[in-house]
Design a protein around this motif. Structure first.
Motif, PDB file in Angstrom:
ATOM      1  N   LYS A   1      36.610  50.951  47.996  1.00  0.00           N
ATOM      2  CA  LYS A   1      37.066  50.555  46.725  1.00  0.00           C
ATOM      3  C   LYS A   1      36.088  50.456  45.933  1.00  0.00           C
ATOM      4  CE  LYS A   1      41.576  49.162  46.652  1.00  0.00           C
ATOM      5  NZ  LYS A   1      42.178  48.018  46.889  1.00  0.00           N
ATOM      6  N   VAL A   2      35.516  51.936  45.232  1.00  0.00           N
ATOM      7  CA  VAL A   2      33.613  51.426  44.010  1.00  0.00           C
ATOM      8  C   VAL A   2      34.292  50.713  43.042  1.00  0.00           C
ATOM      9  CG1 VAL A   2      31.856  52.274  43.178  1.00  0.00           C
ATOM     10  CG2 VAL A   2      32.474  53.295  45.695  1.00  0.00           C
TER      11      VAL A   2
ATOM     12  N   ALA B   1      36.265  57.924  47.190  1.00  0.00           N
ATOM     13  CA  ALA B   1      35.856  56.731  46.898  1.00  0.00           C
ATOM     14  C   ALA B   1      37.103  56.092  46.186  1.00  0.00           C
ATOM     15  CB  ALA B   1      34.937  56.092  47.166  1.00  0.00           C
ATOM     16  N   GLU B   2      38.111  55.304  45.843  1.00  0.00           N
ATOM     17  CA  GLU B   2      38.477  54.793  44.957  1.00  0.00           C
ATOM     18  C   GLU B   2      37.589  54.064  44.017  1.00  0.00           C
ATOM     19  OE1 GLU B   2      42.342  52.199  43.332  1.00  0.00           O
ATOM     20  OE2 GLU B   2      42.079  52.416  45.420  1.00  0.00           O
ATOM     21  N   VAL B   3      37.764  54.854  42.394  1.00  0.00           N
ATOM     22  CA  VAL B   3      36.285  53.892  41.286  1.00  0.00           C
ATOM     23  C   VAL B   3      37.058  53.367  41.015  1.00  0.00           C
ATOM     24  CG1 VAL B   3      34.571  54.403  40.001  1.00  0.00           C
ATOM     25  CG2 VAL B   3      34.597  55.910  42.231  1.00  0.00           C
ATOM     26  N   MET B   4      36.728  52.392  40.208  1.00  0.00           N
ATOM     27  CA  MET B   4      37.554  51.802  39.570  1.00  0.00           C
ATOM     28  C   MET B   4      36.005  51.043  38.165  1.00  0.00           C
ATOM     29  SD  MET B   4      39.344  48.468  42.080  1.00  0.00           S
ATOM     30  CE  MET B   4      39.404  50.180  42.647  1.00  0.00           C
ATOM     31  N   GLU B   5      36.504  50.356  37.241  1.00  0.00           N
ATOM     32  CA  GLU B   5      36.008  49.201  36.320  1.00  0.00           C
ATOM     33  C   GLU B   5      35.597  48.243  37.407  1.00  0.00           C
ATOM     34  OE1 GLU B   5      36.069  48.937  32.780  1.00  0.00           O
ATOM     35  OE2 GLU B   5      35.707  50.714  32.340  1.00  0.00           O
TER      36      GLU B   5
ATOM     37  N   ASP C   1      38.020  42.572  45.843  1.00  0.00           N
ATOM     38  CA  ASP C   1      39.128  43.752  44.964  1.00  0.00           C
ATOM     39  C   ASP C   1      38.488  44.683  45.156  1.00  0.00           C
ATOM     40  OD1 ASP C   1      41.110  42.547  43.865  1.00  0.00           O
ATOM     41  OD2 ASP C   1      39.796  41.518  42.691  1.00  0.00           O
ATOM     42  N   VAL C   2      37.297  44.235  45.576  1.00  0.00           N
ATOM     43  CA  VAL C   2      36.096  46.675  45.383  1.00  0.00           C
ATOM     44  C   VAL C   2      35.018  46.164  46.777  1.00  0.00           C
ATOM     45  CG1 VAL C   2      36.113  46.622  42.977  1.00  0.00           C
ATOM     46  CG2 VAL C   2      34.277  45.108  44.189  1.00  0.00           C
ATOM     47  N   ASP C   3      34.920  47.022  48.172  1.00  0.00           N
ATOM     48  CA  ASP C   3      34.295  46.896  48.653  1.00  0.00           C
ATOM     49  C   ASP C   3      32.844  47.340  47.908  1.00  0.00           C
ATOM     50  OD1 ASP C   3      36.464  47.021  51.038  1.00  0.00           O
ATOM     51  OD2 ASP C   3      36.333  49.263  50.249  1.00  0.00           O
ATOM     52  N   LEU C   4      32.307  47.510  47.014  1.00  0.00           N
ATOM     53  CA  LEU C   4      31.379  48.134  47.000  1.00  0.00           C
ATOM     54  C   LEU C   4      31.182  47.847  45.295  1.00  0.00           C
ATOM     55  CD1 LEU C   4      30.322  51.391  48.430  1.00  0.00           C
ATOM     56  CD2 LEU C   4      29.234  48.860  49.331  1.00  0.00           C
ATOM     57  N   LEU C   5      29.692  47.110  44.870  1.00  0.00           N
ATOM     58  CA  LEU C   5      29.850  47.346  43.285  1.00  0.00           C
ATOM     59  C   LEU C   5      28.048  48.163  43.041  1.00  0.00           C
ATOM     60  CD1 LEU C   5      29.897  43.795  42.020  1.00  0.00           C
ATOM     61  CD2 LEU C   5      31.694  44.882  41.592  1.00  0.00           C
ATOM     62  N   VAL C   6      28.512  48.616  41.920  1.00  0.00           N
ATOM     63  CA  VAL C   6      27.685  49.786  41.323  1.00  0.00           C
ATOM     64  C   VAL C   6      26.702  49.935  39.689  1.00  0.00           C
ATOM     65  CG1 VAL C   6      28.023  51.977  43.156  1.00  0.00           C
ATOM     66  CG2 VAL C   6      29.340  51.489  40.854  1.00  0.00           C
ATOM     67  N   MET C   7      25.572  50.317  39.616  1.00  0.00           N
ATOM     68  CA  MET C   7      24.971  50.359  38.217  1.00  0.00           C
ATOM     69  C   MET C   7      23.656  50.817  38.245  1.00  0.00           C
ATOM     70  SD  MET C   7      24.442  45.739  39.198  1.00  0.00           S
ATOM     71  CE  MET C   7      25.452  46.705  41.100  1.00  0.00           C
ATOM     72  N   PRO C   8      23.247  51.271  37.400  1.00  0.00           N
ATOM     73  CA  PRO C   8      21.899  51.594  37.507  1.00  0.00           C
ATOM     74  C   PRO C   8      20.681  50.423  38.635  1.00  0.00           C
ATOM     75  CG  PRO C   8      22.955  51.826  35.008  1.00  0.00           C
ATOM     76  CD  PRO C   8      23.198  50.536  36.351  1.00  0.00           C
ATOM     77  N   THR C   9      19.411  51.161  39.089  1.00  0.00           N
ATOM     78  CA  THR C   9      19.174  49.591  39.934  1.00  0.00           C
ATOM     79  C   THR C   9      17.955  49.250  38.415  1.00  0.00           C
ATOM     80  OG1 THR C   9      18.610  51.579  41.517  1.00  0.00           O
ATOM     81  CG2 THR C   9      16.861  49.579  41.280  1.00  0.00           C
ATOM     82  N   CYS C  10      17.467  49.939  38.014  1.00  0.00           N
ATOM     83  CA  CYS C  10      16.283  49.431  36.533  1.00  0.00           C
ATOM     84  C   CYS C  10      16.752  50.440  35.198  1.00  0.00           C
ATOM     85  CB  CYS C  10      15.167  50.687  36.781  1.00  0.00           C
ATOM     86  SG  CYS C  10      14.088  49.650  37.353  1.00  0.00           S
ATOM     87  N   ILE C  11      17.243  49.569  34.185  1.00  0.00           N
ATOM     88  CA  ILE C  11      18.399  49.982  33.355  1.00  0.00           C
ATOM     89  C   ILE C  11      17.360  51.179  32.241  1.00  0.00           C
ATOM     90  CG2 ILE C  11      20.007  48.749  32.934  1.00  0.00           C
ATOM     91  CD1 ILE C  11      18.259  47.070  31.442  1.00  0.00           C
ATOM     92  N   PHE C  12      15.990  50.814  32.226  1.00  0.00           N
ATOM     93  CA  PHE C  12      15.196  52.107  31.490  1.00  0.00           C
ATOM     94  C   PHE C  12      14.643  52.222  32.481  1.00  0.00           C
ATOM     95  CE2 PHE C  12      14.056  47.906  30.294  1.00  0.00           C
ATOM     96  CZ  PHE C  12      13.052  47.595  30.505  1.00  0.00           C
TER      97      PHE C  12
ATOM     98  N   GLN D   1      22.148  51.547  41.947  1.00  0.00           N
ATOM     99  CA  GLN D   1      22.083  50.408  42.491  1.00  0.00           C
ATOM    100  C   GLN D   1      23.167  50.583  43.410  1.00  0.00           C
ATOM    101  OE1 GLN D   1      20.138  46.312  42.828  1.00  0.00           O
ATOM    102  NE2 GLN D   1      21.624  46.177  41.028  1.00  0.00           N
ATOM    103  N   ILE D   2      23.475  49.851  44.830  1.00  0.00           N
ATOM    104  CA  ILE D   2      24.462  49.951  45.552  1.00  0.00           C
ATOM    105  C   ILE D   2      24.341  48.645  46.079  1.00  0.00           C
ATOM    106  CG2 ILE D   2      26.481  51.198  47.585  1.00  0.00           C
ATOM    107  CD1 ILE D   2      25.197  53.668  46.653  1.00  0.00           C
ATOM    108  N   VAL D   3      25.854  47.906  46.207  1.00  0.00           N
ATOM    109  CA  VAL D   3      25.997  46.388  46.164  1.00  0.00           C
ATOM    110  C   VAL D   3      26.831  46.210  46.746  1.00  0.00           C
ATOM    111  CG1 VAL D   3      25.842  43.513  45.911  1.00  0.00           C
ATOM    112  CG2 VAL D   3      24.554  45.456  44.443  1.00  0.00           C
ATOM    113  N   GLY D   4      26.481  45.411  48.363  1.00  0.00           N
ATOM    114  CA  GLY D   4      27.948  45.346  49.256  1.00  0.00           C
ATOM    115  C   GLY D   4      27.980  43.895  49.681  1.00  0.00           C
ATOM    116  N   ARG D   5      28.920  43.281  50.465  1.00  0.00           N
ATOM    117  CA  ARG D   5      29.408  42.437  51.127  1.00  0.00           C
ATOM    118  C   ARG D   5      28.189  41.614  51.929  1.00  0.00           C
ATOM    119  NH1 ARG D   5      34.961  44.357  52.448  1.00  0.00           N
ATOM    120  NH2 ARG D   5      35.848  43.772  50.116  1.00  0.00           N
TER     121      ARG D   5
END
Length: 546
Positions: free
Chosen positions: A304-305, A337-341, A441-452, A514-518
């Motif tokens: 779950k992402v 992967a199951e992707v959700m907000e 609720d999720v296994d991983l969190l994802v977002m841009p590493t640098c936002i610009f 960026q991929i972040v985990g437990r």
């Protein structure tokens, strides 16, 4: 506190009642005249004991230079020899009898904030403190050599490891490998450039607010900021113990995992490490290879992402960076992967808490070389170059980034004191708990590493801009990286394509997801990144432009 020694002592250790009185006045204390002589006798005994301790030989881990050979140590000059700023010092360092072949014949660069015995460690700054030569090798240096790795020198780093733009190092500007004149990011600027240009196969950087991940995102590299305490920080120059991380940078996820396998695990000196995790406890490289070699079109099935909503701040995020990250995330879904907000509203305050919270302890632990309360390896010879307060010479040598932290630390200590630091520490724990709740609720969190994308560096060096203009350029750069330096969760940068520079649409620069985990699930993060990399060629992907 008990008194261990009292009585006769040598005349050079005598402390007078007048000295005790002056000591008290200096710290706004009035000591009753009738007690001054008693305190003088007590402090005389202490003074004698302190001198006795300083007369004892220091205790450093020995370095066998016949086993760990180091040759051709020299300081390069000119664009070509430094690889346009990447190198601080060049050398050839290898082990004559490695314990394994995990890194056999692989070449590495070591950030110039990490101790390599006999080689100057500038930490990106000048002055006397920038001339310091360690007598020891950092634990991770020894482990790399024992695994057959060949260290080719020290990579440049930004001044004091406290700047996110690559034009502040005492060794000179570090240019982005994809376009001369643009920033690599910082502070592990040289490490990123050297890997990207092929000068070395892998490199080691450090990270307290994104100093591994920002340069990797800007230079098209894979890196992982490991779980806090997983990799020993022994022999690395500390900024703040609760933020300090060291980790690998490489061109592939597999190489990154292999280096992590070599350097991770308890070394018996870094008191932040779990005793139950010896070196080799998890075979990151081996396990990842087995996972990626398994034939499956949906290797991430069951994972779950969570797309971190607050990780895409609309007012700051470059639209092309957002597009690149979202397309990369869609590929994770195609891989099963199951992707959700996912939403963590308090996340928006994390950068503020990180910035305010680090100033006072970083001033003490790093800039004044006084990390009290720790069981670890300390560099007493380097401590002597700092002092209880910075000299004008040392302050001037720091550059605006470190000067900024020092002045902030002094200001906050004087204006607010320890209650502010205590509040920040507790709020960091709240942030950590909210991340952990999200990971239910999720296994991983994802977002841009640098936002610009990275901007241009100043040809004459960042110092030529003055403190306000120089430091203003860094606003927003650590938005998504600092939160996970604060919390200690493993966070990986995965290059996912090119985006145009904001000031020139004809300049294309890398961007990363960026991929972040437990915590201590670094392998899960590596597996997700490796699965994406296996079916994607980020160098063919472009987002935006005309």
């Amino acid at each position: 506190m008990s008194v261990l020694v009292l009585g006769e002592t040598d005349q050079t250790s005598l402390v007078s009642a007048e000295e005790v009185k002056t000591l008290g006045h200096t710290h706004n204390l009035t000591i009753p005249p009738s007690e001054l002589q008693d305190w003088a006798i007590l402090l005389t005994g202490l003074n004698h004991c302190a001198k006795e301790v300083l007369a004892l030989p220091n205790y450093y881990p020995p370095v066998d230079t016949s086993l760990y050979l180091r040759t051709d140590i020299h300081h390069p000059s000119g664009d070509k020899e430094t690889d346009y700023g990447g190198w601080a010092t060049k050398a050839t360092i290898k082990c004559t009898h490695p314990k394994s072949n995990e890194l056999k014949d692989n070449t590495l660069g070591i950030k110039d904030a990490i101790a390599v015995a006999g080689i100057k460690c500038t930490n990106g700054i000048g002055g006397k403190i920038g001339e310091w030569i360690p007598k020891v090798d950092a634990t991770l240096v020894t482990r790399i050599l024992d695994a057959g790795g060949i260290i080719l020198g020290k990579s440049a780093c930004e001044a004091g490891c406290l700047v996110a733009v690559s034009d502040t190092s005492v060794t000179g500007n570090v240019h982005n490998p994809y376009d001369y004149g643009y920033s690599t990011g910082g502070s592990s600027s040289g490490s990123a450039r050297l890997v990207a240009t092929g000068q070395v196969d892998m490199a080691i950087g450090t990270d307290q607010g994104g100093s591994l991940r920002k340069p990797s995102a800007n230079c098209g590299l894979v890196c992982i900021k490991p779980t806090w305490g997983l990799v020993p920080y022994t022999g690395c120059l500390s900024l703040e113990a609760t933020l300090d991380h060291a980790g690998p940078m490489a061109r592939t996820v597999q190489d990154c995992a292999t280096v992590l396998e070599v350097i991770a695990g308890n070394d018996g000196m870094d008191d932040r490490q779990p005793y139950s995790w010896p070196q080799g406890h998890v075979k990151f490289g081996g396990e990842l290879k087995k996972f990626l070699d398994s034939p499956s079109e949906t290797p991430l099935k069951g994972v779950k992402v969570g797309i971190l909503v607050e990780g895409f701040p609309s007012e700051m995020t470059d639209s092309n960076v957002a597009a690149a990250s979202k397309f990369a995330i869609s590929k994770l879904a195609e891989l099963g992967a199951e992707v959700m907000e996912a939403s963590i509203p308090f996340y928006k305050d994390s950068g503020l808490i990180w910035m305010v919270g680090m100033a006072m302890p970083t001033t003490t632990q790093s800039l004044l070389s006084n990390p009290s309360g720790r069981k670890q390896l300390l560099f007493s010879d380097r401590c002597g170059l700092s002092g209880a307060t910075l000299t004008q010479e040392t302050f001037d040598a720091l550059g605006f980034g470190a000067q900024n932290v020092y002045l902030r630390g002094l200001f906050l200590q004087e204006r607010f004191g320890s209650p502010l630091h205590a509040r920040c520490t507790n709020l960091r724990r709240k942030l950590n708990d909210e991340y952990d709740n999200a990971f239910k609720d999720v296994d991983l969190l994802v977002m841009p590493t640098c936002i610009f994308p990275p901007g241009k560096i100043e040809p004459q060096g960042g110092a030529s801009l003055g403190p306000l203009k120089m430091l203003s350029r860094t606003i927003g750069i650590p938005y998504n990286t600092a939160p996970f330096s604060s919390s200690g969760h493993p966070a990986l940068n995965l290059p996912v394509g090119f985006v145009p520079a904001q000031d020139d649409k004809n300049v294309w620069l890398p961007t990363g997801l960026q991929i972040v985990g437990r915590k201590f699930e670094d392998l899960m993060v590596l597996k997700a990144a490796g699965s994406w990399e296996k079916v994607s060629n980020w160098k063919t992907m472009r987002y935006g432009g005309d």
